[in-house]
Scaffold this motif. Sequence first.
Motif, PDB file in Angstrom:
ATOM      1  N   ALA A 237      -4.970   4.540  -4.171  1.00  0.00           N
ATOM      2  CA  ALA A 237      -5.583   4.536  -2.968  1.00  0.00           C
ATOM      3  C   ALA A 237      -5.075   3.038  -2.212  1.00  0.00           C
ATOM      4  O   ALA A 237      -5.257   2.169  -3.001  1.00  0.00           O
ATOM      5  CB  ALA A 237      -7.000   4.890  -2.917  1.00  0.00           C
ATOM      6  N   ALA A 238      -5.143   3.051  -0.881  1.00  0.00           N
ATOM      7  CA  ALA A 238      -4.764   1.807  -0.227  1.00  0.00           C
ATOM      8  C   ALA A 238      -6.106   0.877  -0.671  1.00  0.00           C
ATOM      9  O   ALA A 238      -5.791  -0.471  -0.730  1.00  0.00           O
ATOM     10  CB  ALA A 238      -4.623   2.065   1.097  1.00  0.00           C
ATOM     11  N   LYS A 239      -7.251   1.324  -0.566  1.00  0.00           N
ATOM     12  CA  LYS A 239      -8.550   0.590  -0.747  1.00  0.00           C
ATOM     13  C   LYS A 239      -8.320   0.086  -2.369  1.00  0.00           C
ATOM     14  O   LYS A 239      -8.690  -1.238  -2.521  1.00  0.00           O
ATOM     15  CB  LYS A 239      -9.808   1.506  -1.080  1.00  0.00           C
ATOM     16  CG  LYS A 239     -11.167   0.864  -1.027  1.00  0.00           C
ATOM     17  CD  LYS A 239     -12.065   1.958  -0.774  1.00  0.00           C
ATOM     18  CE  LYS A 239     -13.390   1.208  -0.839  1.00  0.00           C
ATOM     19  NZ  LYS A 239     -13.994   1.105  -2.112  1.00  0.00           N
ATOM     20  N   THR A 240      -7.756   0.726  -3.238  1.00  0.00           N
ATOM     21  CA  THR A 240      -7.739   0.396  -4.717  1.00  0.00           C
ATOM     22  C   THR A 240      -6.659  -0.858  -4.851  1.00  0.00           C
ATOM     23  O   THR A 240      -7.046  -1.904  -5.355  1.00  0.00           O
ATOM     24  CB  THR A 240      -7.468   1.525  -5.733  1.00  0.00           C
ATOM     25  OG1 THR A 240      -8.284   2.304  -5.367  1.00  0.00           O
ATOM     26  CG2 THR A 240      -7.305   0.876  -6.983  1.00  0.00           C
TER      27      THR A 240
ATOM     28  N   ALA B   1       0.826  -1.249  -0.030  1.00  0.00           N
ATOM     29  CA  ALA B   1       0.007   0.113  -0.061  1.00  0.00           C
ATOM     30  C   ALA B   1       0.531   1.373   0.004  1.00  0.00           C
ATOM     31  O   ALA B   1       0.642   2.234  -0.612  1.00  0.00           O
ATOM     32  CB  ALA B   1      -0.952  -0.119   1.372  1.00  0.00           C
TER      33      ALA B   1
ATOM     34  N   ALA C 274      -6.295  -2.581  -2.356  1.00  0.00           N
ATOM     35  CA  ALA C 274      -6.499  -3.664  -1.258  1.00  0.00           C
ATOM     36  C   ALA C 274      -7.568  -4.656  -2.463  1.00  0.00           C
ATOM     37  O   ALA C 274      -7.523  -5.983  -2.350  1.00  0.00           O
ATOM     38  CB  ALA C 274      -7.163  -3.374  -0.356  1.00  0.00           C
ATOM     39  N   GLU C 275      -8.339  -4.025  -3.168  1.00  0.00           N
ATOM     40  CA  GLU C 275      -9.261  -4.911  -4.006  1.00  0.00           C
ATOM     41  C   GLU C 275      -8.455  -5.946  -4.821  1.00  0.00           C
ATOM     42  O   GLU C 275      -8.690  -6.999  -5.048  1.00  0.00           O
ATOM     43  CB  GLU C 275     -10.050  -3.922  -5.078  1.00  0.00           C
ATOM     44  CG  GLU C 275     -11.190  -3.273  -4.138  1.00  0.00           C
ATOM     45  CD  GLU C 275     -11.832  -2.098  -4.794  1.00  0.00           C
ATOM     46  OE1 GLU C 275     -12.407  -1.218  -4.086  1.00  0.00           O
ATOM     47  OE2 GLU C 275     -11.451  -1.762  -5.909  1.00  0.00           O
TER      48      GLU C 275
END
Length: 292
Positions: free
Chosen positions: A199-202, A190, A204-205
């Motif tokens: 983004a970290a969320k992107t 990340a 993570a996916e």
Amino acid sequence: MTTAHPTSLAVLGLGQLGATLARAFLDNGHDLAVWNRTPAKADALVERGARRAESVADAVRTADLIITVVSDYAAAEQLLEPVVDDLRGKTIVNLISGTPEQARALAAWSGERGIGYLDGAAMSGTTVVGKPEALFIFSGPEESFAAHRPALSALGNAVYLGADPGLAAMYDTALFGLIWGSLSGFYHGAALLGTEQVAAKTFAEVAVGHLSFIARLFAEHASQLDRGELSDADGTVKVHADAVHHLLETSRRQGIDTAVPELFAQLLRRGIDSGRGGSGVAVVAESIRNGV
Ligand SMILES: NC(=O)c1ccc[n+]([C@@H]2O[C@H](COP(=O)([O-])OP(=O)(O)OC[C@H]3O[C@@H](n4cnc5c(N)ncnc54)[C@H](OP(=O)(O)O)[C@@H]3O)[C@@H](O)[C@H]2O)c1
């Protein structure tokens, strides 16, 4: 959800974990006595249907199964010692985190006094307790686990590990090591992608979608290690060392810390230095076990 065979339970200790376990038992229709050193922590549970025990002895009196979930073993021993006569013939399920030695000592103490003992560990924090994905691990006499499994299943996925009461604590620490290793890799990824405004969320996916492949590596490498026949199908030590080198270089160039990949790079380097660069990457497990 309620169970067809309610058990009389007592939970000793209503901190963050104990209160959560108590709620799950109540939700499953069990008779529950609750005790906490600071009595006010029982209030919300009493409103949900728990019986407020005035003392440890009072909690134990009505219970077949006693869940200990105070901070540490020393505190539990202080609580249990004065109520030995009330505990005889009943079973303690200890969910306090500790070492295998502490678990074995408390199991021996219980056995010498005619008290049943299962050691356990809560592996999934508190937010998913009561759901099938909440892992709870147990060790101790198999017949005792079998007898109490219906009640313990109120907590989530109740997994039995074996007769040695120290096993649950051993798995507990090993699984935490796995979580920290996985999180370290995720945090590093990340941070690296963050330098490119991802983004970290992107990240993570994509990472979560990759986990089933990693799970396959666990299973495959475990069977290689158990058979003593390592395969280079998932890359040799040398191939992985080159790949880690790229990660180190890219991380430095992007200006982030390299402590996480450096650890695996060191382990791979030890494999190469000891002449095992052509072995399958699972040889790293042997380096860890033997210290070479
Ligand atoms: N929280 C988690 O997600 C989690 C997950 C896995 C394992 N665990 C393990 O579960 C155990 C409990 O954790 P927790 O998070 O519930 O801790 P916590 O929120 O800090 O609560 C600690 C509990 O222990 C009681 N206590 C401490 N010393 C005592 C003593 N000398 N006599 C009587 N009671 C005493 C406290 O009573 P007071 O309320 O009176 O202070 C409180 O009920 C620990 O071993 C922890 O490592 C926790």
